[in-house]
Design an enzyme around this catalytic site. Structure first.
Site, short mmCIF file in Angstrom:
data_model
loop_
_atom_site.label_atom_id
_atom_site.label_comp_id
_atom_site.label_asym_id
_atom_site.label_seq_id
_atom_site.Cartn_x
_atom_site.Cartn_y
_atom_site.Cartn_z
N SER A 125 9.00 26.22 9.74
CA SER A 125 10.18 26.61 10.53
C SER A 125 11.41 25.97 9.91
CB SER A 125 10.01 26.08 11.96
OG SER A 125 11.20 26.24 12.70
N TYR B 159 8.45 19.00 18.17
CA TYR B 159 8.23 20.27 17.45
C TYR B 159 8.72 20.14 16.00
CZ TYR B 159 8.45 25.26 16.30
OH TYR B 159 8.28 26.49 15.68
#
Ligand code: NDP
Length: 243
Positions: A139, A152
């Site tokens: 990501s 995250y």
């Protein structure tokens, strides 16, 4: 071997979003697919839609045995594995001060341990064949840290580190690819329990997010290169996304 046709590709998290779009994209180019995720109804209807060269195995990537069984199912069905796509991921964002340690555990289990279990399930097989590709979906959160996304972001930094280490340790045999998307309109974040953060994320995905098909195109590009060409990272954002 170059191209996509006839390559055997294992995809985790294939029941929705990016994983589903990658399966559809690769199927069009003639790949043989083994789809993994927990929601069997979704996997079954996708496999039915894609036809005979797509099969599924219900898989929870936090269970090492499940991931081993997913790889075995692909080898039993198609004879070998050319590509593993570690795509399964979760993103229950919160601030550290909220103390949602169970959600941190979940992200670590799915986003990091799930990726490692995937690597372990195919590594010997690919090394023996001196051929293979592992694509890990990281990501933009693996390139920076944002408040409310600390854990995250930590998991996605780890995914990039694991991918780079895999590349170095298997150079000449296995191609290691990181695909790092920015915002994409999917179900990711539906499990955010902080309403304010959830509203912000879901609005951003809906208003300006990429389509899962945009990320599938990056996966297809990296797989279709000749064996001698290893696309190591693709960073792909909506044009309007700043961070
Ligand atoms: P989705 O929520 O649509 O898909 C996530 C997939 O992961 C689902 O298929 C889900 O299947 C699967 N999954 C979750 N937990 C497990 C588990 N324990 N075992 C097996 N599969 C699991 O989101 P995306 O398609 O967006 O997410 C795919 C990847 O892309 C993730 O790694 C995510 O972090 C990454 N990403 C997404 C971005 C975005 O904005 N959407 C941006 C950057 C990266 P099931 O519930 O059936 O098990």
């Amino acid at each position: 071997m170059s191209g996509i046709k006839d390559k055997v590709v294992v995809i985790t998290g294939a029941s929705s979003g990016i994983g589903e779009a990658i399966a559809e994209r690769l199927s069009k180019d003639g790949a043989k697919l083994m789809l993994g995720a927990r929601r069997e109804d979704r996997l079954k209807s996708l496999a039915d839609k894609l036809g005979g060269d797509a099969a599924y195995h219900v898989t929870d990537v936090t269970r090492r045995d499940d991931v081993q069984a997913l790889a075995k199912a692909a080898i039993d069905r198609f004879g070998h594995i050319d590509v593993l796509i570690n795509n399964a991921g979760v993103m229950p964002l919160s601030f550290l001060s909220e103390g949602k340690v169970d959600e941190w555990d979940k992200m670590i289990d799915v986003n990091i341990k799930g990726v490692l279990y995937g690597v372990d399930a195919v590594l010997d097989h690919m090394l023996e064949r001196e051929s293979g590709q592992v694509i890990n979906i990281a990501s933009t959160a693996g390139h920076r840290v944002v408040k409310s996304g600390v854990v995250y972001c930590g998991t996605k930094h780890a995914v990039r580190a694991i991918s780079e280490g895999l590349r170095m340790e298997t150079a000449g045999k296995i191609r290691s690819t990181i695909i790092s998307p920015g915002a994409v309109e999917t179900e990711l974040g539906n499990d955010i329990s902080n309403d304010q953060i959830k509203d912000r994320v879901k609005t951003m995905q809906k208003d300006t997010g990429l389509k899962p098909e945009d990320i599938a195109e990056a996966a297809a590009y990296s797989i279709s290169q000749p064996d001698s060409v290893s696309v190591n990272e693709v960073l792909i954002r909506p044009t309007v996304q700043e961070g």
